[in-house]
Design a protein around this motif. Structure first.
Motif, short mmCIF file in Angstrom:
data_model
loop_
_atom_site.label_atom_id
_atom_site.label_comp_id
_atom_site.label_asym_id
_atom_site.label_seq_id
_atom_site.Cartn_x
_atom_site.Cartn_y
_atom_site.Cartn_z
N THR A 278 0.83 -1.21 0.00
CA THR A 278 0.00 0.00 0.00
C THR A 278 0.86 1.26 0.00
O THR A 278 0.60 2.21 -0.73
CB THR A 278 -0.93 0.02 1.22
N ARG A 279 1.90 1.26 0.80
CA ARG A 279 2.78 2.42 0.87
C ARG A 279 3.52 2.63 -0.45
O ARG A 279 3.70 3.76 -0.90
CB ARG A 279 3.79 2.25 2.02
N ILE A 280 3.96 1.55 -1.05
CA ILE A 280 4.66 1.66 -2.33
C ILE A 280 3.74 2.23 -3.39
O ILE A 280 4.12 3.12 -4.16
CB ILE A 280 5.21 0.27 -2.76
N HIS B 229 3.20 5.92 -2.79
CA HIS B 229 4.41 6.69 -3.08
C HIS B 229 4.62 6.83 -4.58
O HIS B 229 4.97 7.91 -5.07
CB HIS B 229 5.62 6.02 -2.44
N VAL B 230 4.43 5.76 -5.32
CA VAL B 230 4.60 5.82 -6.79
C VAL B 230 3.59 6.78 -7.39
O VAL B 230 3.90 7.52 -8.34
CB VAL B 230 4.45 4.40 -7.41
N SER B 231 2.38 6.81 -6.86
CA SER B 231 1.37 7.75 -7.34
C SER B 231 1.81 9.18 -7.12
O SER B 231 1.65 10.04 -8.00
CB SER B 231 0.04 7.49 -6.62
N ASP B 232 2.37 9.48 -5.96
CA ASP B 232 2.86 10.82 -5.67
C ASP B 232 4.03 11.17 -6.58
O ASP B 232 4.16 12.32 -7.04
CB ASP B 232 3.29 10.93 -4.21
N LEU B 233 4.90 10.20 -6.83
CA LEU B 233 6.04 10.45 -7.71
C LEU B 233 5.60 10.82 -9.12
O LEU B 233 6.14 11.73 -9.74
CB LEU B 233 6.96 9.22 -7.76
N SER B 234 4.61 10.10 -9.62
CA SER B 234 4.16 10.34 -10.99
C SER B 234 3.58 11.74 -11.14
O SER B 234 3.64 12.35 -12.21
CB SER B 234 3.11 9.30 -11.40
N GLY C 130 10.45 10.89 6.10
CA GLY C 130 11.72 10.19 6.30
C GLY C 130 12.05 9.34 5.08
O GLY C 130 12.05 9.82 3.96
N HIS C 131 12.32 8.06 5.30
CA HIS C 131 12.57 7.17 4.17
C HIS C 131 11.26 6.87 3.45
O HIS C 131 10.26 6.55 4.08
CB HIS C 131 13.17 5.84 4.66
N ASN C 132 11.26 6.99 2.13
CA ASN C 132 10.08 6.55 1.38
C ASN C 132 10.18 5.04 1.14
O ASN C 132 11.25 4.45 1.33
CB ASN C 132 9.95 7.33 0.06
N PRO C 133 9.10 4.39 0.73
CA PRO C 133 9.11 2.93 0.60
C PRO C 133 10.16 2.39 -0.38
O PRO C 133 10.73 1.32 -0.14
CB PRO C 133 7.69 2.62 0.11
N LEU C 134 10.42 3.11 -1.47
CA LEU C 134 11.42 2.63 -2.43
C LEU C 134 12.82 2.75 -1.83
O LEU C 134 13.66 1.86 -2.02
CB LEU C 134 11.32 3.43 -3.73
N ALA C 135 13.08 3.83 -1.12
CA ALA C 135 14.36 3.97 -0.43
C ALA C 135 14.51 2.89 0.64
O ALA C 135 15.61 2.37 0.86
CB ALA C 135 14.47 5.35 0.19
#
Length: 202
Positions: free
Chosen positions: A93-95, A98-103, A113-118
């Motif tokens: 869910t977090r990934i 996060h990917v949605s926000d990145l796009s 702090g650390h994002n899920p991909l990091a």
């Protein structure tokens, strides 16, 4: 009737402008997170490029790095807010979020702090370091019969760092540009810049 009297005061253009977004500094990384991060990085570089494989210094640096990773893992259970696994563990869910926000090129405020991909990268690096320490110890102690197998595993893990470390650096630089946030600097100062969302004055 004058032109002034006939103006439409309901027009949005005449409404007070939104407040100007304000940037503020937020303390994210505590001293233990920063020290372990840079010391582990220095130890990896030292053992990859400067120490002699199998030498006493190589072993000392390797065990030091392993010990720091263990400390960091324990800190992930009891440490400060952004250091804890509960704040960044990479669940599906977090990934996805996060990917949605990145796009959309939005700052993922949920993971300051650390994002899920990091987090995936961090867990991979920590797993490799633990594997290196374990195989190195078993080779020297003789507790495991087939030393050649251990040497091959140790070498394979060490070689994986030639991929993971540059990928980690490139990702940090790319994310700094994409999110307009100096991630490398934040790991030195411990602070990140957060821009508050503007609010419309009524």
């Amino acid at each position: 009737m004058s032109q002034k009297d006939t103006m439409n005061w309901d027009d949005d253009s005449s409404a007070p402008l939104s407040n100007t977004p304000k940037a503020r500094q937020v303390k994210v990384w505590d001293i233990l997170v920063r020290v372990t991060h840079w010391t582990v990085a220095a130890g990896i570089i030292a053992n990859l490029f400067f120490t002699e494989d199998g030498g006493e210094l190589h072993e000392y640096v390797g065990y030091t790095v392993l010990g720091l990773v263990v400390v960091r893992l324990l800190w992930g259970l009891v440490g400060t807010r952004y250091a804890r696994f509960t704040s960044f563990f990479p669940t599906p869910t977090r990934i996805k979020h996060h990917v949605s926000d990145l796009s959309a090129r939005r700052v993922d405020e949920q993971h300051l702090g650390h994002n899920p991909l990091a987090a995936l990268m961090m867990l991979s690096l920590w797993a490799v370091i633990i594997g290196l320490g374990l195989t190195g110890y078993l080779m020297e102690s003789g507790l495991f019969g087939d030393k050649e197998v251990l040497e091959e595993i140790h070498e394979l893990l060490a070689n994986s760092l030639y991929l993971l470390v540059p990928l980690h650096i490139i990702a940090a630089i790319a994310m700094s540009y994409w999110q307009r946030q100096n991630l490398i600097k934040s790991m030195i100062t411990g602070k990140k810049t957060v821009t508050d969302k503007p609010t419309t004055m009524k």
